[in-house]
Scaffold this motif. Structure first.
Motif, PDB file in Angstrom:
ATOM      1  N   LEU A 155       0.829  -1.105   0.124  1.00 25.40           N
ATOM      2  CA  LEU A 155      -0.421   0.381  -0.291  1.00 25.40           C
ATOM      3  C   LEU A 155       0.977   1.369  -0.356  1.00 25.40           C
ATOM      4  CD1 LEU A 155      -3.228   1.074   0.163  1.00 25.40           C
ATOM      5  CD2 LEU A 155      -2.304   1.114   2.903  1.00 25.40           C
ATOM      6  N   SER A 156       0.810   2.325  -0.118  1.00 26.74           N
ATOM      7  CA  SER A 156       1.720   3.711  -0.942  1.00 26.74           C
ATOM      8  C   SER A 156       0.380   4.425   0.749  1.00 26.74           C
ATOM      9  CB  SER A 156       0.990   4.424  -1.795  1.00 26.74           C
ATOM     10  OG  SER A 156      -0.725   5.219  -2.122  1.00 26.74           O
ATOM     11  N   LYS A 157       1.669   5.158   1.121  1.00 25.88           N
ATOM     12  CA  LYS A 157       1.378   5.704   2.514  1.00 25.88           C
ATOM     13  C   LYS A 157      -0.043   6.810   2.174  1.00 25.88           C
ATOM     14  CE  LYS A 157       3.959   8.615   6.269  1.00 25.88           C
ATOM     15  NZ  LYS A 157       4.379   9.525   6.354  1.00 25.88           N
ATOM     16  N   GLU A 158       0.262   7.652   1.258  1.00 21.87           N
ATOM     17  CA  GLU A 158      -1.487   8.652   0.053  1.00 21.87           C
ATOM     18  C   GLU A 158      -2.480   7.420   0.472  1.00 21.87           C
ATOM     19  OE1 GLU A 158      -2.107  10.909   0.731  1.00 21.87           O
ATOM     20  OE2 GLU A 158      -3.322  11.681  -0.297  1.00 21.87           O
ATOM     21  N   GLU A 159      -2.397   6.652   0.411  1.00 19.32           N
ATOM     22  CA  GLU A 159      -3.383   5.584   0.100  1.00 19.32           C
ATOM     23  C   GLU A 159      -4.056   5.209   1.516  1.00 19.32           C
ATOM     24  OE1 GLU A 159      -6.148   5.165  -2.417  1.00 19.32           O
ATOM     25  OE2 GLU A 159      -7.023   3.006  -1.388  1.00 19.32           O
ATOM     26  N   GLN A 160      -2.680   5.254   1.713  1.00 17.92           N
ATOM     27  CA  GLN A 160      -3.054   4.878   3.571  1.00 17.92           C
ATOM     28  C   GLN A 160      -3.530   5.629   4.324  1.00 17.92           C
ATOM     29  OE1 GLN A 160      -0.307   4.384   7.044  1.00 17.92           O
ATOM     30  NE2 GLN A 160      -0.826   2.185   7.716  1.00 17.92           N
ATOM     31  N   ARG A 161      -3.443   7.195   3.946  1.00 20.44           N
ATOM     32  CA  ARG A 161      -4.412   8.351   4.453  1.00 20.44           C
ATOM     33  C   ARG A 161      -5.501   8.393   3.992  1.00 20.44           C
ATOM     34  NH1 ARG A 161      -4.219  14.098   3.319  1.00 20.44           N
ATOM     35  NH2 ARG A 161      -4.170  13.560   1.564  1.00 20.44           N
ATOM     36  N   ARG A 162      -5.489   7.803   2.972  1.00 16.97           N
ATOM     37  CA  ARG A 162      -6.942   8.135   2.159  1.00 16.97           C
ATOM     38  C   ARG A 162      -8.507   7.039   2.942  1.00 16.97           C
ATOM     39  NH1 ARG A 162     -10.940   7.538  -1.108  1.00 16.97           N
ATOM     40  NH2 ARG A 162     -10.151   4.976  -1.311  1.00 16.97           N
ATOM     41  N   ARG A 163      -7.322   5.853   2.992  1.00 16.79           N
ATOM     42  CA  ARG A 163      -8.460   5.048   3.905  1.00 16.79           C
ATOM     43  C   ARG A 163      -9.070   5.371   5.259  1.00 16.79           C
ATOM     44  NH1 ARG A 163      -6.734  -0.615   0.254  1.00 16.79           N
ATOM     45  NH2 ARG A 163      -6.820   0.307  -1.740  1.00 16.79           N
ATOM     46  N   PHE A 164      -7.654   6.152   6.525  1.00 16.90           N
ATOM     47  CA  PHE A 164      -8.163   6.158   7.361  1.00 16.90           C
ATOM     48  C   PHE A 164      -9.493   7.277   7.368  1.00 16.90           C
ATOM     49  CE2 PHE A 164      -3.398   4.847   9.400  1.00 16.90           C
ATOM     50  CZ  PHE A 164      -3.899   3.650   9.532  1.00 16.90           C
ATOM     51  N   LEU A 165      -8.873   7.832   6.419  1.00 13.94           N
ATOM     52  CA  LEU A 165     -10.017   9.162   6.400  1.00 13.94           C
ATOM     53  C   LEU A 165     -11.865   8.858   6.185  1.00 13.94           C
ATOM     54  CD1 LEU A 165      -8.209  12.459   4.892  1.00 13.94           C
ATOM     55  CD2 LEU A 165      -8.940  11.935   7.263  1.00 13.94           C
ATOM     56  N   SER A 166     -11.520   7.296   5.250  1.00 11.99           N
ATOM     57  CA  SER A 166     -12.963   7.041   4.928  1.00 11.99           C
ATOM     58  C   SER A 166     -13.215   6.122   6.297  1.00 11.99           C
ATOM     59  CB  SER A 166     -12.979   6.245   3.991  1.00 11.99           C
ATOM     60  OG  SER A 166     -12.590   4.784   4.026  1.00 11.99           O
ATOM     61  N   ARG A 167     -12.245   5.457   6.954  1.00 12.96           N
ATOM     62  CA  ARG A 167     -12.912   5.048   8.029  1.00 12.96           C
ATOM     63  C   ARG A 167     -13.116   5.775   9.470  1.00 12.96           C
ATOM     64  NH1 ARG A 167      -8.608  -0.196   8.957  1.00 12.96           N
ATOM     65  NH2 ARG A 167      -8.979  -1.089   6.922  1.00 12.96           N
ATOM     66  N   ILE A 168     -12.708   7.316   9.020  1.00 10.05           N
ATOM     67  CA  ILE A 168     -13.323   8.043  10.124  1.00 10.05           C
ATOM     68  C   ILE A 168     -14.426   9.053  10.266  1.00 10.05           C
ATOM     69  CG2 ILE A 168     -12.427  10.421  11.445  1.00 10.05           C
ATOM     70  CD1 ILE A 168     -10.065   9.190  10.953  1.00 10.05           C
ATOM     71  N   ASP A 169     -14.702   8.661   8.529  1.00 11.20           N
ATOM     72  CA  ASP A 169     -15.821  10.126   8.186  1.00 11.20           C
ATOM     73  C   ASP A 169     -16.718   8.923   7.692  1.00 11.20           C
ATOM     74  OD1 ASP A 169     -14.029  11.824   7.875  1.00 11.20           O
ATOM     75  OD2 ASP A 169     -13.611  11.829   5.998  1.00 11.20           O
ATOM     76  N   GLU A 170     -17.117   7.730   7.889  1.00 12.08           N
ATOM     77  CA  GLU A 170     -17.994   6.959   7.737  1.00 12.08           C
ATOM     78  C   GLU A 170     -18.287   5.958   8.613  1.00 12.08           C
ATOM     79  OE1 GLU A 170     -17.523   4.724   3.846  1.00 12.08           O
ATOM     80  OE2 GLU A 170     -16.215   6.486   2.806  1.00 12.08           O
ATOM     81  N   PRO A 171     -19.648   6.339   8.930  1.00 14.87           N
ATOM     82  CA  PRO A 171     -20.048   5.905  10.784  1.00 14.87           C
ATOM     83  C   PRO A 171     -19.373   4.645  10.572  1.00 14.87           C
ATOM     84  CG  PRO A 171     -21.409   7.152  10.368  1.00 14.87           C
ATOM     85  CD  PRO A 171     -20.779   7.949   9.126  1.00 14.87           C
ATOM     86  N   GLU A 172     -20.175   3.643  10.000  1.00 10.89           N
ATOM     87  CA  GLU A 172     -20.213   2.272   9.596  1.00 10.89           C
ATOM     88  C   GLU A 172     -18.507   1.852   9.525  1.00 10.89           C
ATOM     89  OE1 GLU A 172     -20.942   3.295   5.399  1.00 10.89           O
ATOM     90  OE2 GLU A 172     -21.364   4.434   7.325  1.00 10.89           O
ATOM     91  N   LYS A 173     -17.874   2.747   9.041  1.00  8.60           N
ATOM     92  CA  LYS A 173     -16.385   2.618   8.991  1.00  8.60           C
ATOM     93  C   LYS A 173     -15.265   2.497  10.464  1.00  8.60           C
ATOM     94  CE  LYS A 173     -15.434   1.563   4.609  1.00  8.60           C
ATOM     95  NZ  LYS A 173     -14.975   2.518   3.105  1.00  8.60           N
ATOM     96  N   ASN A 174     -16.143   3.074  11.221  1.00 12.06           N
ATOM     97  CA  ASN A 174     -15.592   3.611  12.566  1.00 12.06           C
ATOM     98  C   ASN A 174     -14.751   2.339  12.762  1.00 12.06           C
ATOM     99  OD1 ASN A 174     -17.220   6.934  13.152  1.00 12.06           O
ATOM    100  ND2 ASN A 174     -15.663   6.065  11.956  1.00 12.06           N
ATOM    101  N   TRP A 175     -15.101   1.593  13.242  1.00 13.58           N
ATOM    102  CA  TRP A 175     -15.076   0.210  14.057  1.00 13.58           C
ATOM    103  C   TRP A 175     -13.682  -0.237  13.685  1.00 13.58           C
ATOM    104  CZ3 TRP A 175     -14.021  -4.881  11.942  1.00 13.58           C
ATOM    105  CH2 TRP A 175     -14.714  -4.412  10.252  1.00 13.58           C
ATOM    106  N   LYS A 176     -12.908   0.092  12.518  1.00 12.12           N
ATOM    107  CA  LYS A 176     -11.384  -0.101  11.488  1.00 12.12           C
ATOM    108  C   LYS A 176     -10.694   0.541  12.281  1.00 12.12           C
ATOM    109  CE  LYS A 176     -13.401  -2.532   6.955  1.00 12.12           C
ATOM    110  NZ  LYS A 176     -13.737  -2.161   6.050  1.00 12.12           N
ATOM    111  N   PHE A 177     -11.687   1.412  12.478  1.00  8.70           N
ATOM    112  CA  PHE A 177     -10.323   2.461  12.741  1.00  8.70           C
ATOM    113  C   PHE A 177     -10.134   2.461  14.607  1.00  8.70           C
ATOM    114  CE2 PHE A 177      -7.791   6.593  13.343  1.00  8.70           C
ATOM    115  CZ  PHE A 177      -6.835   5.988  12.571  1.00  8.70           C
TER     116      PHE A 177
END
Ligand code: AMP
Ligand code: MG
Length: 340
Positions: free
Chosen positions: A197-219
């Motif tokens: 994984l690239s560092k930038e794509e990890q940043r993007r996926r972390f943000l989606s885990r924070i921004d999307e409530p149904e993904k919060n449990w993953k973060f």
């Protein structure tokens, strides 16, 4: 054309397809320089899905044979940075296989009981049985990754001074290579996938885990903390790939930024390994054959009035007759669609 829609999954094509992802034993790898996390996508999303579906079907067929033969086992090691898609890869790639033949083991922070043993102990306990596929979601490679990046973890391993002297990591690489060699000699094939994984794509996926409530449990807040050690991890991963990709247990580096595309080579690597094992259904001995014949005669004699002695034979004959009546074109079509 219909012919083009059917992905060509000849063993040779699969081998050629996955070859660029394999780390040649002895090759010095530096990340991110040597492997591009974005990959170069050669298929459309639809094509990738189709190839994956065909690969999954192939895996199911080979898994059945692996279980029937009960001689070889397969261990799949998955390593990656957080949010690289380990869980999704397992879910998609193994979607077609019989759950009885697969054991997934996820490794977290070791327990105090784990720490009271040698470092391979807890992983050895989860190795697959013969005939099965074991998947390690994280693995003993954490012992040369997270343990290396955080020296305090090594300090907590209660090791005698002699195991902490000299180059701990070189020694662990050798021990892991030897262990994998031993397991291979015992009939357990090992393939290792690094989801890159690239560092930038990890940043993007972390943000989606924070921004999307149904993904919060993953973060977890810890994920962000680990991200701060990105460069140390890249170095440690590079060293792992350089030192532990062997003829008997190769590493494959899978570009992970593009999720649907990442699953295709992952399935391809598994299919390739099973094809190489080439498990066959066990041969029935002459005695066992005689016993089957005797049992067949007995069962036929038990047919109730009006029933065929062997309905399976009747069904089979009917099927052949139907195919003949439908002509050669239909016969070809059913042959293509088999294995389902
Ligand atoms: P996750 O897989 O995201 O649920 O997280 C599991 C956590 O366990 C990660 O933070 C890993 O770094 C940690 N972990 C896994 N194996 C080890 C190990 N051998 N020693 C210390 N921490 C580990
Ligand atoms: Mg995590």
């Amino acid at each position: 054309m219909e012919g083009n829609a059917v992905p060509d999954l000849q063993p040779k094509r699969i081998a050629a397809f996955i070859e660029p992802f394999r780390v040649e034993p002895g090759r010095r790898v530096r990340l991110p320089r040597d492997f591009d996390p974005t990959g170069t996508r050669k298929q459309s999303k639809a094509e990738a899905k189709e190839i994956l579906a065909a690969g999954v079907e192939l895996l199911a067929e080979y898994q059945t044979r692996l279980a029937a033969q009960d001689t070889y086992g397969l261990l799949v090691v998955l390593q990656a940075m957080d949010a690289a898609g380990k869980d999704g890869t397992i879910r998609h790639v193994m979607s077609g296989v019989n759950p009885q033949g697969v054991q997934v083991s996820s490794f977290k922070v070791p327990s105090s009981e784990d720490l009271d043993h040698d470092y391979l102990w807890r992983y050895a306990k989860k190795l697959p049985e013969r005939g099965n596929i074991g998947i390690f979601n994280r693995s003993y490679y954490e012992e040369v990754l997270v343990v290396r990046v955080h020296p305090q973890i090594l300090a907590a391993q209660k090791l005698p001074p002699s195991s902490k002297r000299g180059d701990v990591w070189k020694r662990r690489f050798r021990e892991i290579n030897d262990w994998e060699h031993y397991l291979t000699d015992q009939g357990f094939r090992i393939v290792k996938l690094f989801l890159n994984l690239s560092k930038e794509e990890q940043r993007r996926r972390f943000l989606s885990r924070i921004d999307e409530p149904e993904k919060n449990w993953k973060f977890s807040a810890n994920d962000a903390k680990e991200r701060a050690y990105w460069d140390d991890y890249q170095k440690a991963f590079g060293d792992v790939l350089s030192n532990t990709s062997t003829e008997w247990a190769p590493w494959y580096v899978i570009p992970a930024d593009d999720k649907p595309f990442a699953r295709v080579p992952a399935a391809g690597v598994l299919a390739h390994t099973l094809i190489e094992i080439d498990p066959g259904y066990p041969k029935v001995s002459a005695e066992a054959r005689d016993a089957l014949e005797a049992a067949k005669l007995e069962l036929e004699a038990q047919a109730p009035p009006g029933a065929a002695p062997d309905p399976i034979e009747v069904e089979r004959a009917e099927k052949v007759a139907r195919k003949k009546a439908a002509g050669p074109k239909a016969e070809k079509r059913t042959r293509k669609g088999k294995n389902s």
